[in-house]
Design an enzyme around this catalytic site. Structure first.
Site, short mmCIF file in Angstrom:
data_model
loop_
_atom_site.label_atom_id
_atom_site.label_comp_id
_atom_site.label_asym_id
_atom_site.label_seq_id
_atom_site.Cartn_x
_atom_site.Cartn_y
_atom_site.Cartn_z
N CYS A 2 -1.06 -9.26 -6.96
CA CYS A 2 -1.33 -10.72 -6.72
C CYS A 2 -0.15 -11.15 -6.24
O CYS A 2 0.80 -10.45 -5.98
CB CYS A 2 -1.67 -11.48 -8.12
SG CYS A 2 -3.05 -10.50 -8.86
N ARG A 27 -1.46 -9.84 -0.50
CA ARG A 27 -1.02 -9.03 -1.66
C ARG A 27 -2.50 -9.19 -2.31
O ARG A 27 -2.69 -8.70 -3.34
CB ARG A 27 0.04 -9.99 -2.46
CG ARG A 27 1.23 -9.95 -1.65
CD ARG A 27 2.44 -10.60 -2.48
NE ARG A 27 2.62 -9.98 -3.73
CZ ARG A 27 3.48 -9.05 -3.86
NH1 ARG A 27 4.35 -8.73 -2.69
NH2 ARG A 27 3.63 -8.45 -4.94
N TRP A 73 -5.65 -10.24 -6.78
CA TRP A 73 -6.43 -9.21 -6.42
C TRP A 73 -6.97 -8.85 -7.80
O TRP A 73 -6.28 -8.37 -8.77
CB TRP A 73 -5.58 -8.39 -6.08
CG TRP A 73 -6.08 -6.99 -5.56
CD1 TRP A 73 -7.03 -6.65 -4.34
CD2 TRP A 73 -6.21 -5.61 -6.21
NE1 TRP A 73 -7.39 -5.33 -4.65
CE2 TRP A 73 -6.83 -4.73 -5.43
CE3 TRP A 73 -5.71 -5.22 -7.35
CZ2 TRP A 73 -7.25 -3.18 -5.67
CZ3 TRP A 73 -5.59 -3.93 -7.58
CH2 TRP A 73 -6.69 -2.76 -6.96
N ASN A 99 1.24 -11.87 -12.44
CA ASN A 99 0.78 -10.40 -11.52
C ASN A 99 1.11 -9.25 -12.45
O ASN A 99 2.08 -8.92 -12.71
CB ASN A 99 1.72 -10.55 -10.34
CG ASN A 99 1.52 -9.25 -9.37
OD1 ASN A 99 0.51 -8.49 -9.53
ND2 ASN A 99 2.57 -9.06 -8.46
N GLY A 100 -0.10 -8.53 -12.62
CA GLY A 100 0.22 -7.14 -13.54
C GLY A 100 -0.69 -6.91 -14.25
O GLY A 100 -1.93 -7.69 -14.13
N GLU A 494 -5.46 10.12 8.63
CA GLU A 494 -5.24 8.52 8.64
C GLU A 494 -6.12 7.74 9.49
O GLU A 494 -6.50 6.98 9.22
CB GLU A 494 -3.71 8.72 9.45
CG GLU A 494 -3.44 7.15 9.72
CD GLU A 494 -3.27 6.16 8.65
OE1 GLU A 494 -3.17 5.08 8.92
OE2 GLU A 494 -3.28 6.62 7.32
N LYS A 498 -8.25 4.60 8.17
CA LYS A 498 -8.19 3.44 8.86
C LYS A 498 -9.79 2.77 9.16
O LYS A 498 -10.05 1.68 8.97
CB LYS A 498 -7.80 3.72 10.40
CG LYS A 498 -6.06 3.86 10.16
CD LYS A 498 -5.28 2.33 10.25
CE LYS A 498 -4.56 2.01 9.03
NZ LYS A 498 -4.13 2.87 8.06
N GLU A 501 -11.03 1.58 5.80
CA GLU A 501 -10.18 0.37 5.38
C GLU A 501 -10.78 -0.82 6.27
O GLU A 501 -11.16 -1.90 5.56
CB GLU A 501 -8.74 0.40 5.64
CG GLU A 501 -7.72 1.21 4.62
CD GLU A 501 -6.60 1.35 5.11
OE1 GLU A 501 -5.84 1.08 4.35
OE2 GLU A 501 -6.27 1.71 6.28
N HIS A 517 -16.49 25.69 5.96
CA HIS A 517 -16.75 26.19 4.44
C HIS A 517 -17.40 25.14 3.56
O HIS A 517 -17.29 25.12 2.28
CB HIS A 517 -15.40 26.47 3.72
CG HIS A 517 -14.66 27.54 4.69
ND1 HIS A 517 -15.04 28.85 4.92
CD2 HIS A 517 -13.46 27.49 5.30
CE1 HIS A 517 -14.22 29.71 5.52
NE2 HIS A 517 -13.11 28.83 6.00
N LYS A 615 -2.39 -5.27 0.25
CA LYS A 615 -1.54 -4.81 1.12
C LYS A 615 -0.75 -3.68 0.48
O LYS A 615 -0.41 -2.78 0.87
CB LYS A 615 -0.44 -5.58 1.67
CG LYS A 615 0.58 -5.26 2.65
CD LYS A 615 -0.03 -4.62 3.94
CE LYS A 615 0.95 -3.88 4.74
NZ LYS A 615 0.39 -3.14 5.91
C1 BG6 Z 1 -2.70 0.29 -0.11
C2 BG6 Z 1 -2.70 -0.18 1.24
O1 BG6 Z 1 -2.72 -0.81 -1.00
O2 BG6 Z 1 -1.24 0.81 -0.30
C3 BG6 Z 1 -2.50 0.67 2.32
O3 BG6 Z 1 -4.00 -1.10 1.54
C4 BG6 Z 1 -1.15 1.34 2.10
O4 BG6 Z 1 -2.31 0.25 3.57
C5 BG6 Z 1 -1.01 1.92 0.53
O5 BG6 Z 1 -1.02 2.67 2.92
C6 BG6 Z 1 0.57 2.21 0.18
O6 BG6 Z 1 1.33 1.11 0.39
P1 BG6 Z 1 3.07 1.06 0.77
O7 BG6 Z 1 3.29 -0.20 0.82
O8 BG6 Z 1 3.60 1.69 -0.48
O9 BG6 Z 1 3.33 2.09 1.89
#
Ligand code: BG6
Length: 620
Positions: A2, A27, A73, A99-100, A494, A498, A501, A517, A615
């Site tokens: 959060c 966040r 969050w 937050n936690g 990756e 993407k 996500e 396989h 994030k």
């Molecule tokens: C996720 C993000 O929560 O954490 C991703 O949505 C990110 O985009 C991953 O790659 C790791 O985050 P960080 O800040 O440790 O690179």
């Protein structure tokens, strides 16, 4: 994870809190709320949805110059107005944002209910409001131990309450009896105090403070602070003395503003050339065919003695680690592996004292990666940070490392930070390889091509090729495959992340040799298969795997090196500029970033704030 922001001073606090929440929204963004000390009671406004939804419920002239706020969050309790923060005690005289995660939630809640507390939410965080009230109002012992009568003392009430809590927290608390005061505490979740002239700020991330002050104090785990307009006092939760250092936030290139772009993600994709230049600047020694990462502070002797390299990260950062590990092993000829931090930290890993670890993270706050750092340090290992956010927990825990300099990254889906992570690991690879066996000539070739990458990225972004047709296919698909070999297998991973996500399209990445396989069973007529096949030593192998998929009706979206005849094998072929095979990930990832962006757009997704994500996640 959060976002928390708080302020005490002379300004109208409500608009300031809302602006702060906007800068912290990446966040967590499922609900938000503010509490303003308005006189005889706290003015609390909470709303489900984005900060903009909350802003509509906050009167512009809401009086008050002290307040705390939160963007959520969800961890415990669904996304509802009641579960949004802040949370009040039953008398409405104590208000908390958290937050936690409170791990011993159940026994604490049961005891508080037994003594008459009425819970209005399903959250673990609300426990803090009632627990602090228990001690603040001098209700005496809580469970087994006798407690000193500290009635009316806000700092001691917070200290005693937290001494009963197991888990992680970053909290800000206000007491109606103590106007102008905010109590903050940190254990695991980041908090930074901002010092102004006659005003004091608290926030989860320095980014939210930059418009007001660059003089900050990063709270440490186990720290407690009392803030008012004149300044701050801090203590250790265990009662020890504590004098945090005041730091000045560096000017960082790039701003956290969206500018003329429709989304942060598109802006950050287009910022990659400049971000890469910032990352490489002053670190590539072309003449010597070498690289220098001063922040590692490793002498050539220490570099030579490195027995193995372990790279750790989560999500996109882990994918950057995969590229880094392959480059280090193949070019520096030192055993290197990439590890998913959340697995590594709980695997009781064997830590080689002669090894070197890198904790790779954009935010520098991801709990799993931070936990892995602590585990390595506990076992006597060496761990460096490769981090974007200056002053973040991982950066400070490691003490040594490399800053990525990709500027503020606001979109949840990471793009420019990924490229800078990969570039930083290439720099380390070159620095290491030149101390082991790489010749100056080979080093110069590597350095010259690395130095040229930002312009090649620019060149590709100026003409990204036939992405739109590929977007149509993946948007129609039940599942999309991403295939590659070697370095391109990590790019495939990756690309799949993407697309998931940003567009929520089920996506599977596989080393292309593995496809036959098992996963090939999922292929149907028209299934989109994205093959990453740059002009490298494994191209022919990937081409045969591509043919195996085509034979089963798949539609091939091929990412290849410009001018390479392999283009004929694609139903849609997307060329990227030619470069040394080491560096192909920095180019082949670009069409995959754009594909995800455009697919999300086509499906009407919230590009920068995808559902269920944040994030970086500061809880386990
Ligand atoms: C996720 C993000 O929560 O954490 C991703 O949505 C990110 O985009 C991953 O790659 C790791 O985050 P960080 O800040 O440790 O690179």
């Amino acid at each position: 994870m959060c976002g928390i922001i708080g302020y005490t001073g002379k300004r109208d606090v409500a608009p300031l809190l809302v602006q702060g929440l906007r800068r912290l929204e990446y966040r967590g963004y499922d609900s938000a709320g503010i509490a303003v000390a308005g006189g005889r009671r706290f003015e609390v406004r909470k709303e489900v949805g984005r900060v903009a939804d909350l802003e509509r419920t906050v009167e512009a002239n809401l009086p008050g110059s002290t307040g705390i706020a939160h963007t959520r969050w969800a961890t415990h309790g669904g996304v509802t107005k009641e579960n949004a923060h802040p949370h009040l005690d039953n008398e409405g005289r104590i208000v908390v944002v958290h937050n936690g995660i409170i791990e011993n939630m159940a026994p604490l809640k049961a005891r508080l209910i037994a003594e008459g507390a009425i819970f209005r939410s399903e959250t673990d965080s609300e426990i803090l409001a009632h627990l602090i009230a228990h001690f603040y109002h001098g209700y005496g012992s809580f469970g087994d131990s006798i407690v000193p009568d500290i009635a009316g003392d806000p700092v001691e009430a917070v200290r005693l309450a937290l001494s009963r809590v197991r888990g992680t927290w970053g909290i800000a608390v206000m007491f109606l009896d103590h106007p102008g005061m905010i109590i903050a505490a940190r254990n695991g979740s980041p908090l930074v105090i901002g010092l102004g002239d006659g005003e004091t700020f608290i926030a989860s991330d320095p980014h939210a403070l930059v418009p007001y002050t660059r003089r900050v104090m990063f709270m440490a785990d186990g720290e407690l602070a009392q803030l008012d307009a004149s300044g701050v006092q801090t203590w250790r939760l265990d009662g020890g003395a504590h004098t945090p250092s005041i730091e000045t936030l560096e000017e960082e290139w790039g701003d956290g503003e969206q500018g003329d772009f429709p989304h942060f993600m598109l802006k950050e994709i287009h910022e990659q050339p400049e971000a890469l230049r910032q990352c490489l600047s002053g670190r590539v020694l072309v003449e010597e065919g070498a690289a220098k990462l001063g922040g590692l502070d490793l002498s050539p002797r220490e570099l030579v003695d490195i027995s193995r390299v372990t790279l750790l990260g989560c999500g996109t950062s882990y994918h950057a680690c995969l590229v880094g590990a392959m480059a280090i092993e193949q070019l520096a000829r030192i055993p290197a592996t990439a590890e998913i931090a959340s697995e590594f930290r709980h695997r009781n890993p064997v830590i080689d004292p002669h090894g070197l670890h890198f904790a790779v993270s954009q935010s520098g706050e991801t709990a799993d990666t931070l936990g892995a750092v602590k585990e390595i340090q506990r076992k006597g290992g060496r761990v460096m940070g490769a981090v974007n956010v200056v002053g973040s927990s991982i950066a400070r825990s490691c003490g040594r490392g490399v800053y990525l300099h990709s500027g503020p990254e606001m979109a949840v889906a990471s793009t420019k930070a990924y490229s800078n992570m990969v570039a930083a690991l290439y720099l380390f690879t070159l620095q290491l390889a030149r101390t082991t066996h790489l010749s100056a000539h080979a080093g110069r070739e590597f350095a010259e091509h690395l130095q040229a990458i930002p312009s090649l990225v620019e060149q590709y972004l100026a003409d990204p090729g036939p992405i739109d047709e590929a977007v149509r296919w993946v948007c129609e698909s039940k599942v999309t495959f991403f295939l590659g070999r070697g370095l391109s297998a990590s790019v495939a991973a990756e690309g799949a992340l993407k697309l998931m996500e940003v567009s929520y399209i089920p996506s599977i990445a596989y080393p292309s040799g593995e496809m036959k396989h098992g996963p090939i069973a999922l292929l149907e007529k028209g299934s989109p298969v994205i093959c990453i096949a740059p002009d490298d030593a494994l191209k022919a192998k990937t081409a045969s795997n591509l043919q195996e998929c085509r034979a089963r009706g798949a539609r091939i979206i091929l990412v290849h090196t410009a001018g390479d005849p392999i283009a004929e094998l694609g139903d849609v072929s997307i060329p990227v500029p030619a470069t040394l095979e080491w560096f192909t990930p920095l180019l082949t990832v670009l069409p995959l970033q754009l594909l995800a962006y455009k697919a999300g757009l086509a499906l009407g997704r919230d590009i920068d704030r995808p559902r269920n994500l944040a994030k970086s996640v500061t809880v386990e």
